[in-house]
Design a protein around this motif. Structure first.
Motif, PDB file in Angstrom:
ATOM      1  N   ALA A 150     -46.647 -21.092 -15.507  1.00 15.53           N
ATOM      2  CA  ALA A 150     -47.015 -21.861 -14.375  1.00 15.53           C
ATOM      3  C   ALA A 150     -46.115 -21.202 -13.159  1.00 15.53           C
ATOM      4  N   LYS A 151     -46.884 -21.787 -11.963  1.00 20.02           N
ATOM      5  CA  LYS A 151     -46.129 -21.309 -10.758  1.00 20.02           C
ATOM      6  C   LYS A 151     -46.372 -22.558  -9.838  1.00 20.02           C
ATOM      7  N   ALA A 152     -45.122 -22.897  -9.051  1.00 23.37           N
ATOM      8  CA  ALA A 152     -45.158 -24.076  -8.351  1.00 23.37           C
ATOM      9  C   ALA A 152     -44.416 -23.793  -6.741  1.00 23.37           C
ATOM     10  N   GLU A 153     -45.012 -24.085  -5.843  1.00 28.99           N
ATOM     11  CA  GLU A 153     -44.369 -23.505  -4.322  1.00 28.99           C
ATOM     12  C   GLU A 153     -44.508 -25.040  -3.594  1.00 28.99           C
ATOM     13  N   TYR A 154     -43.346 -25.351  -2.987  1.00 31.48           N
ATOM     14  CA  TYR A 154     -43.288 -26.275  -2.088  1.00 31.48           C
ATOM     15  C   TYR A 154     -42.367 -25.659  -0.951  1.00 31.48           C
ATOM     16  N   LEU A 155     -43.202 -25.030   0.086  1.00 25.71           N
ATOM     17  CA  LEU A 155     -42.619 -24.178   1.072  1.00 25.71           C
ATOM     18  C   LEU A 155     -42.701 -24.419   2.543  1.00 25.71           C
ATOM     19  N   ARG A 156     -41.802 -24.862   3.242  1.00 30.93           N
ATOM     20  CA  ARG A 156     -41.764 -25.312   4.476  1.00 30.93           C
ATOM     21  C   ARG A 156     -41.088 -24.193   5.576  1.00 30.93           C
ATOM     22  N   LEU A 179     -38.045 -31.742  -2.670  1.00 34.80           N
ATOM     23  CA  LEU A 179     -39.310 -31.407  -2.968  1.00 34.80           C
ATOM     24  C   LEU A 179     -39.727 -30.626  -4.406  1.00 34.80           C
ATOM     25  N   GLY A 180     -38.977 -29.878  -4.567  1.00 36.04           N
ATOM     26  CA  GLY A 180     -39.015 -29.266  -6.108  1.00 36.04           C
ATOM     27  C   GLY A 180     -39.145 -30.285  -7.098  1.00 36.04           C
ATOM     28  N   THR A 255     -38.930 -23.515  -3.554  1.00 36.18           N
ATOM     29  CA  THR A 255     -38.879 -24.595  -2.652  1.00 36.18           C
ATOM     30  C   THR A 255     -38.200 -24.277  -1.193  1.00 36.18           C
ATOM     31  N   SER A 256     -38.513 -24.657  -0.229  1.00 36.86           N
ATOM     32  CA  SER A 256     -37.726 -24.232   1.086  1.00 36.86           C
ATOM     33  C   SER A 256     -37.828 -25.469   2.188  1.00 36.86           C
ATOM     34  N   GLY A 262     -45.556 -17.038   7.091  1.00 33.81           N
ATOM     35  CA  GLY A 262     -46.600 -17.524   8.252  1.00 33.81           C
ATOM     36  C   GLY A 262     -47.209 -18.621   7.705  1.00 33.81           C
ATOM     37  N   GLU A 263     -47.413 -19.060   6.516  1.00 35.06           N
ATOM     38  CA  GLU A 263     -48.333 -20.252   5.885  1.00 35.06           C
ATOM     39  C   GLU A 263     -47.182 -21.022   5.017  1.00 35.06           C
ATOM     40  N   GLU A 264     -47.318 -22.470   5.196  1.00 34.10           N
ATOM     41  CA  GLU A 264     -46.456 -23.212   4.358  1.00 34.10           C
ATOM     42  C   GLU A 264     -47.414 -23.378   3.088  1.00 34.10           C
ATOM     43  N   SER A 265     -46.828 -23.815   1.732  1.00 32.00           N
ATOM     44  CA  SER A 265     -47.386 -23.800   0.719  1.00 32.00           C
ATOM     45  C   SER A 265     -47.330 -25.098  -0.235  1.00 32.00           C
ATOM     46  N   ARG A 266     -48.009 -25.652  -0.848  1.00 33.85           N
ATOM     47  CA  ARG A 266     -47.555 -26.643  -1.813  1.00 33.85           C
ATOM     48  C   ARG A 266     -48.405 -26.479  -3.136  1.00 33.85           C
TER      49      ARG A 266
END
Length: 356
Positions: A150-156, A179-180, A255-256, A262-266
């Motif tokens: 599994a992969k999970a991103e919560y990137l700002r 966020l994580g 997480t960030s 360039g693009e944020e991600s969830r």
């Protein structure tokens, strides 16, 4: 029908969705507010017509022993102290995420609730989303098979909330604990709540909160940014971890608050040997149809909509009445704190940390 008397401890930003949930539930009476910020407390009391206002939760429970239910919506470092006070008063408790500042602290709250025989639920709201419901149905019907990755991103890019969120003494950490916690729990829930066994993590402090780059930075939660937390930013701006579970699944999470992207991600991906899912934000199923690779979308809504906050409050009240099971339990909260503890410890020692 006698209504349950509800108190809110911490009436900052997140309390609004709790209050809306209780107000929309005919089984509840919004009864008392508590917050250390007198200005915020008075304003929220006037907005909702609440006259039982307290700056100390111990004084609140002394004055109002009849309180039945409490939502803890404070800074992270007050979750357990406030929760313990509520439990000792015989109240059922809904605690916002993360459960505590450490797994040891979380365990104390869990055991106290069990001793008092009161309900304790955690604010893992992503479990209530249409995406999570559909994902669980796909898993339970064998559509993913053996889940192994599994992969999970919560990137700002520029999304440090500042205030108490950036003050480690009050928050316990940065984007990983803030966020994580959501996406780690979502993956665990979809995969059937496997238990973590080992973690390798890393954190970086490179960019700071970067709020000066825009007049109105993203995610600036001014009503939660109490002056006691303002001006301090000693949390990580990027955190990453690899988590190994007892069923063999590996989860990579990133997480960030601040990151040069360039693009944020969830985006969340859960992958098995028969199929996989991507949530970004709608759910897509990846598999095979008639010996062809296929990506399947759904005509009905499949994304987290934000209305789920009321759903989790209503479900909690049903559990208090003995009519439902708690979906996000104290045990889930403790396991998430064990993962978070291990991530930060691994980052500190630059070595893998085993979880028991």
């Amino acid at each position: 029908m006698k209504k349950l008397k509800v108190a809110i401890i911490g009436v900052g930003g997140i309390s609004g969705v709790h209050i809306d949930g209780y107000l929309s539930d005919p089984r509840c009476e919004l009864y008392a507010f508590c917050d250390i910020n007198e200005k915020t407390l008075k304003a929220k009391g006037e907005k909702y017509g609440i006259t039982r206002l307290y700056t100390d939760y111990n004084q609140m429970f002394k004055a109002c022993p009849e309180i039945d239910v409490v939502s803890v919506c404070t800074w992270n470092n007050a979750h357990v102290p406030a929760g313990l006070a509520a439990v000792e008063n015989g109240c059922h408790v809904f605690c916002e995420k993360p459960m505590a500042m450490s797994a040891e602290e979380a365990e104390k709250l869990k055991l106290a609730a069990e001793k008092k025989n009161v309900k304790l639920a955690l604010g893992f709201v992503r479990r209530f989303g249409k995406d999570a419901v559909l994902a669980r149905e796909l898993v339970e019907n064998g559509m993913l098979g053996d889940i192994y990755y599994a992969k999970a991103e919560y990137l700002r890019r520029n999304g440090n909330p500042r205030g108490w969120f950036s003050d480690k003494k009050l928050s316990g950490g940065g984007p990983m604990i803030d966020l994580g916690v959501h996406v780690i729990d979502l993956v665990r829930y979809i995969a059937g709540n496997p238990l973590p066994v080992a973690v390798y993590g890393a954190t970086f402090v490179k960019l700071g909160d970067r709020h000066q780059l825009h007049d109105k930075p993203n995610y600036l939660l001014s009503d939660e940014a109490d002056e006691r937390g303002s001006g301090v930013c000693d949390v990580e701006d990027l955190a990453t971890a690899t988590i190994r579970f007892d069923n063999g699944m590996i989860l990579n999470v990133e997480t960030s608050y601040s990151l040069n992207i360039g693009e944020e991600s969830r985006r969340v991906q859960v992958l098995g040997d028969k199929g996989g899912i991507t949530i970004n934000p709608d759910l897509v199923y990846h598999g095979e149809v008639l010996n062809r690779l296929a990506d399947i979308t759904f005509a009905t809504p499949t994304r987290f909509a934000g209305t789920e906050y009321s759903d989790e409050i209503h479900a909690f009240i049903s559990a208090v009445e003995g009519k439902a099971q708690i979906k996000a339990t104290a045990a889930d909260g403790v396991w998430l704190m064990k993962i978070l503890d291990a991530i930060y410890e691994s980052a500190r020692t630059q070595s893998e940390v085993k979880i028991k």
